[in-house]
Each structure stands twice: as C-alpha cells, then as structure tokens.
Design an enzyme around this catalytic site. Structure first.
Site, PDB file in Angstrom:
ATOM      1  N   SER A  29     -45.309 -24.441  44.998  1.00 57.58           N
ATOM      2  CA  SER A  29     -44.765 -24.968  46.256  1.00 57.58           C
ATOM      3  C   SER A  29     -43.276 -24.727  46.433  1.00 57.58           C
ATOM      4  O   SER A  29     -42.734 -24.983  47.516  1.00 57.58           O
ATOM      5  CB  SER A  29     -45.053 -26.472  46.351  1.00 57.58           C
ATOM      6  N   GLU A  70       0.792  -1.229   0.000  1.00 55.67           N
ATOM      7  CA  GLU A  70       0.000   0.000   0.000  1.00 55.67           C
ATOM      8  C   GLU A  70       0.826   1.283   0.000  1.00 55.67           C
ATOM      9  O   GLU A  70       0.406   2.286  -0.571  1.00 55.67           O
ATOM     10  CB  GLU A  70      -0.947   0.022   1.218  1.00 55.67           C
TER      11      GLU A  70
END
Length: 703
Positions: free
Chosen positions: A364, A94
């Site tokens: 319960s 690049e």
C-alpha cells in the site's frame, strides 16, 4: 752497477707507463660506463613515481568516514604538510648524507661489502633513502645481488631526474609502517588518530622507529622494543643537532596515547552508504573522462553522521533476533542529499544493499503515487467511492480480480479519498485505478523516478509491482519538495590526488522545468498522508499509523505498506524523508509479531530522535489550495452536529457547497456514488452559498 741502474730505471718507466696506461683504460672504462649509464638513463627517462593511493571519504562536515584502497592503504601528503620532525627523524636514522650524495653512500657501501665478504653472505645493507624508495616502488625485498644491481640502476635514474625533496617526500609516502599502513599519513592516522602534520617530536620518533622492522618495532606488537628504538632515533636527531637535549628530554617523558581502536571504529561507518557513494563517484568521474581506479580521490559525501548513528541504533533496538533483514534510507527534500543509509543487518555477512539493489513489493505504500495521478485526473480529497466487496474484470473480460482489505472487512458505504488513504482501503484504490487508467499512473511513476516493470492488472493499485526502496523513498521526497525533482545524491565534491576539484555540486534554485508534479497536488497529497496518524478516520479499520501515534511530537506525512513478505513505511517532515523496509531475503512470510512491529518503530524512533530539539514545522500550503473543516462521513462543511470533523485541503473548485447536516447532501452523495456519474465531482452540488452559513475562521485560504 751502471747497467743495472739503467735496467731498473727502464723497468720503473715501463711499470709507470703500464700504471698510467691501465689507469687511462680504467678511467676510460669508468667514463664509458658512466656515459653509458647517463645515455641509458636519458633513453629510459625518469622512472614513474606514481603509486596507488587510498580514496578518502568525508562526511558533509569534512570528517573522515572511511576509505577505499587497492593493495596498500596510503594517503599521499606533501613534504611541507608533514610534521618537520618526521623528515628530520628519517634522515637521522636512515640517511644522514642524503642531501650530499647522488644516490649512493660509498663509505657505507664499502663497510657493508667488507662485512658481507667476511660473512660470505648478505648481512648488512647500505641503502640510501633513494635506494629504499626505488625498492619500495619497483622491486621485491629479496636480499640478492641481482636485486641490488637493479636497485642501483633505478636509484641512479631517480637521482638524475628528480629533486631531493621529491625523493624524500615519495619515500615517506611509500615506506611500510606495519598493519597494512603505507606512508606516514596512513600510519599517523592509524597509530595516533591524527594527520601527520600534527605529530609531536615524541610521536614522530616513535613512528619513524617502525619501518626498521614493523613486526618487531610496532608499539602495538612490542611496546618495549618500540620505545627503545624511539630513544635511538631521538639520540641520533640530537647528535645531528636537529633537536636540543631539552626537547629530547621532554619527548622521552611524553605519554603517548595510541588510538588505533578509534581508527578501526571509523572504518565501520556506513559501509553500505560508502558503496553507494563510490558507485556514484565512479559514474561522475567516467563522465569527466577520469577513472576512479586512479586512486587518491577525496570524496566529500552527503552523510550526516548523527543521522547515521541514530539510524544504526534504532535498527539495532527493534530488529528481532532472527534472519529478518532491513533497508533504511533518509534524505533531504530540498536537495535530495542522502543523510543516512543502511543496506542490511551486517555488511560483513552480506554487502548486498537492500536499499538500492533489492526490488520488493511496496504494498500500500504505492497508493499515494496512485492518488497523485488521481488528483491530476480530477479527483479531490473529498471524492467518494463505494467501499464494498467488488469483483473487477480485466483483460477484455477474460480475467477477474477480487481485492480484500487486511482484516477481510469492508466499509459498505461511500468513503472519501482522504479516509481511504488513512485506513488504506484496497477497494477504493483499485476503483481509483480503474477510473484513472493505467497510463496516467505509469506516467506519474516515471516522473517521480520509480523504475518498475508494470503489469496492467488491477492489482497494480495495491503495490504488486516490485520497486527499490531507493526509488520509492525518492518519489516521496519529490512530493515533500513540492513536486520538484531532486536527484538521489550521495556525493558533494571530488578532489584528485593533487587537490584539484574535479566535481562539485552546484546547488540550484527551484526551477519550474524541474517540476514533476504541481505544488497544489503535492501539498494536498502531503496533507492527506498526515491522516494515517489521525483516529478521526477510523472506520471498519483504524488509521494505519495509530500504533505509533503516541510517540509522535510533530506533523508527519507518511504511508505504510504490508504484503505477506514485506513491511514498508515511507514518510517525511518538511526537512527530512525516511524510508524503511523489513523482510526476509528469501521472501519468507512475515508471521511473528516482532517482525511486523519493527518497521514502524524504527521509522518513528528515528524521526523523533533526529528532530529532537528542533521546533516542529508545519506543512505550509501553496497558493491555489484552501483548508476547510469537513465532516469525514459526508464530505460536507462541518458544523457542531457532525462529530467526525477534520481539516482537509482542496483546490478552490473542490470546496464543498453544502453543510454536513444538509439531508440533500446525503441523498445526492449516495446517488452520485451509486450511479458513478461524475464521481470526481460528487460533492459539487447546487445550492446556496455555504460561506454565509459557516464561520470564516474554520477555513484557511492561502490564495
């Protein structure tokens, strides 16, 4: 001739003066522009390089289990934490003059301009890494002269205020690699399943090939294009003397294995848990004046991935093929750390968390908390009450309530608290609430962290007030921890994007100030809850855990609960508490047998599998309680003539005073229960010292 020569010389001098003048003007203009640019840059200051970063979640062993991000998935890493091949590759392909130029490569710019002019359109770019970085941060990717001018201005400011290494690091952390991945770290984990610092030369070259055109050079889209581009990158690196020809040869021969499927698999780990960890981290950071929206956090969680995996497998095994939903959570008594959490069958279809967000009737399962209040009010495991058809009046006599048992039957004789809990007798529970009172029950619920809207009616004893599975399991976890309060926790530590520790759990030793229930009552209640697996308590109804007793290989303390639309089971060993809920989101009644079987089977299979290979641990009694073998039917000290014998732990003052065969015991028991006089002391009777008549080996005294 002489005159003509003079005129020529004069013209040449004028021309030279003009050239010098225009040169001075041009140079002045250039200097003015450069000075203006410098002043412009100084006034605006350094442009911010901040970008949103993904927040990473780790399990308790430091392994990545997921992340959260804004628009872009990105993990920021420093330049020195990347493989050196990465920076070499990006510079070779690049910007070979990156360390020499000041943000602009004028030779490339001139070449690109010439080609653009010839084509009368933008056909070739000459952007340096700095310019590309500026575009990634601040601009769009439109190919226009306006955008290029802005890009140049940003690049100039960046080169003015930042070092080259900062710019290279920033670029490598922002460049797009396709598939939603920004930066080398995210891309490395996605494509190769490992951090960027571990990438080989071949992997680095392949990775750096992608930004040129992710839709063209991604190896997942076009493998041929990707490897052709990799060869170009390797050749450029060799020509720049970054690598040797031998290294390039080996790189081209290397067989690269892509692991994006493994990466995808990690993104599905415990999504409901990660939601809860995210929320907890957000609360923690807010208290410290930080915002989770900053991003870049590393959040270490309490998740045990093996527990989570087993939980998901057993849920899948037992959930029927219908719309039945599930909530599952496991946590450690000692710490309160959540080890696994499932908030529903499918996070994709519904991210609603049925552990933390849903409130349902526990049935319960609430009874152990009621009996915790009863123990504090003077009850003992051997407190007997009559279990028979009973109509309760309340609201100053204006209302009536007639509870029934699941099978519609009644014991029709006195039963102990120990037996009532094991077979889940409803009459006993409501009578207990009537004797204990609403305030003590509400107090224990509050201390144990159960948030609910209570209606002071007898049905409270049977779990009609809605609670979350998180709170309910957390309450059982506190009982398992000997009565110490431990926060429901999913986050162990938080580090910011710079690696600084912002939060870290400080494990604290047990402090009496953290106690919400006495050690004696906690243990007695724990031992009572082992009764649901013991057939010795069978009466008009069986002990509620017998259907899964065949799978049991170690002691468990647990309680199940059933309503017309909900099934719940919460229980624990000394080291792990687990809660399971099943039901329909819309509150549809549970009618199918497979719907009703899911809860208990999920719970027992999970507990057995995660404890596999671990020695069975007993529940160890604290000082202040004594183990006695008693007759279940009378509460008297057991001898061979009494067949329903069981070890029960009681406080010293509650130790039975008579043998189970003593006729006076039976008579006194009935009289005390019927008359309801001092019902919490019904087994404390006058008589001879029973210890002289009973073998000491039957007892365990830990005082």
């Amino acid at each position: 001739m002489r005159r003509a020569d003079l005129q020529n010389k004069k013209r040449k001098r004028q021309k030279l003066r003009s050239v010098i003048w225009y040169s001075i003007v041009a140079l002045s203009a250039l200097c003015t522009v450069l000075l203006a640019l410098r002043i412009y840059a100084q006034i605006l200051g350094p442009p911010s390089l901040a970008v949103s970063q993904a927040t990473v979640f780790l399990d308790r062993n430091g392994h990545s289990i997921g992340d959260r991000f804004a628009e872009q998935r990105r993990y920021w890493v420093k330049l020195e934490e990347m493989s050196p091949f990465i920076s070499d590759a990006i510079l070779a392909v690049e910007d070979q003059e990156f360390y020499e130029h000041n943000g602009f490569d004028y030779t490339r710019i001139a070449s690109a301009l010439l080609k653009d002019v010839k084509a009368m359109r933008k056909v070739e770019g000459a952007s340096t890494i700095t310019q590309q970085y500026a575009r990634n941060l601040y601009l769009t990717h439109d190919k226009t002269w306006t955008r290029k001018a802005k890009e140049a201005l940003y690049a100039y400011r960046m080169e003015t205020f930042y070092e080259k290494e900062e710019l290279l690091e920033g670029y490598l952390n922002t460049v797009y690699f396709g598939h939603g991945m920004y930066g080398v770290e995210a891309a490395s984990r996605f494509y190769f399943g490992k951090p960027s610092k571990d990438l080989t030369l071949a992997e680095s070259a392949l990775l750096i090939s992608i930004p040129k055109g992710p839709s063209i050079y991604s190896p997942l889209i076009n493998e041929e294009n990707a490897y052709e581009r990799q060869n170009i990158v390797l050749s450029l690196m060799q020509s720049q003397d970054m690598v040797t020809s031998e290294a390039v040869r080996r790189a081209r021969e290397e067989q690269i294995v892509l692991k994006n499927e493994e990466w995808k698999a990690t993104k599905t780990v415990a999504p409901y848990f990660l939601d809860e960890a995210w929320s907890e981290a957000e609360r923690i950071l807010a208290k410290k004046g930080r915002a989770i929206a900053e991003g870049g956090w590393t959040i270490e969680t309490t998740l045990n991935t093996q527990h989570q995996k087993v939980a998901e497998e057993v849920v899948a095994d037992w959930m029927p093929n219908d719309k039945l939903e599930v909530g599952f959570v496991s946590m450690e008594p000692e710490t309160g750390y959540v080890t696994a959490l499932i908030g529903g069958r499918s996070y994709t279809e519904s991210p609603f968390n049925r552990v933390t967000q849903a409130k349902r009737q526990p049935g319960s399962t609430i009874k152990p908390l009621l009996y915790a209040a009863a123990l504090e009010e003077g009850f003992s495991p051997l407190t007997f009450l009559e279990s028979e058809r009973t109509i309760f009046t309340y609201d100053d006599g204006r209302s009536q309530y007639e509870p029934k048992n699941v099978n519609g039957e009644f014991a029709n004789h006195p039963i102990s608290l120990a037996q009532a809990l094991a077979i889940s007798d409803n009459i006993y529970a409501v009578k207990t609430l009537e004797k204990v009172g609403y305030k003590p029950f509400e107090s224990i619920l509050e201390r144990l962290g159960v948030k609910t809207t209570l209606q002071e009616t007898p049905s409270m004893a049977l779990g009609t007030s809605e609670v979350s599975l998180k709170d309910l399991t957390g309450a059982f976890n506190k009982i398992a921890n000997g009565g110490f309060d431990r926060e429901f926790r999913t986050v162990l530590s938080i580090r910011d994007s710079h690696g600084e520790v912002v939060f870290e759990v400080n494990p604290t030793e047990r402090d009496e100030d953290d106690r919400v229930m006495s050690a004696q009552d906690s243990f007695i209640l724990t031992h009572l809850m082992t009764g649901m697996f013991d057939p010795v308590f069978n009466d008009y109804a069986p002990a509620t855990g017998l259907s899964i007793r065949g799978k049991q290989t170690r002691p468990y303390a647990a309680k199940s609960g059933t309503t017309i639309s909900d099934q719940v089971l919460v229980g624990y060993t000394p080291t792990l508490t687990t809660g399971v809920w099943n039901g329909y989101d819309a509150g549809k009644q549970l009618q199918l047998a497979e719907d009703k079987q899911a809860t208990k089977n999920i719970w027992i299979d999970f507990m057995e599998r995660v404890h596999q290979g671990v020695p069975a641990e007993p529940f160890l009694p604290p000082k202040g309680v004594t183990g006695v073998i008693v007759d279940i039917e009378t509460g008297g000290l057991a001898v061979s003539a009494c067949t329903k014998q069981r070890l029960v732990y009681v406080k010293k003052e509650d130790i039975p005073k008579r043998l189970c065969t003593d006729p006076k015991l039976q008579k006194q028991l009935l009289e005390d229960v019927k008359s309801n006089e001092d019902a919490d002391k019904v087994i404390e009777m006058e008589g001879d010292d029973p210890w002289s008549l009973f073998p000491f080996s039957f007892f365990r005294n830990d005082d």
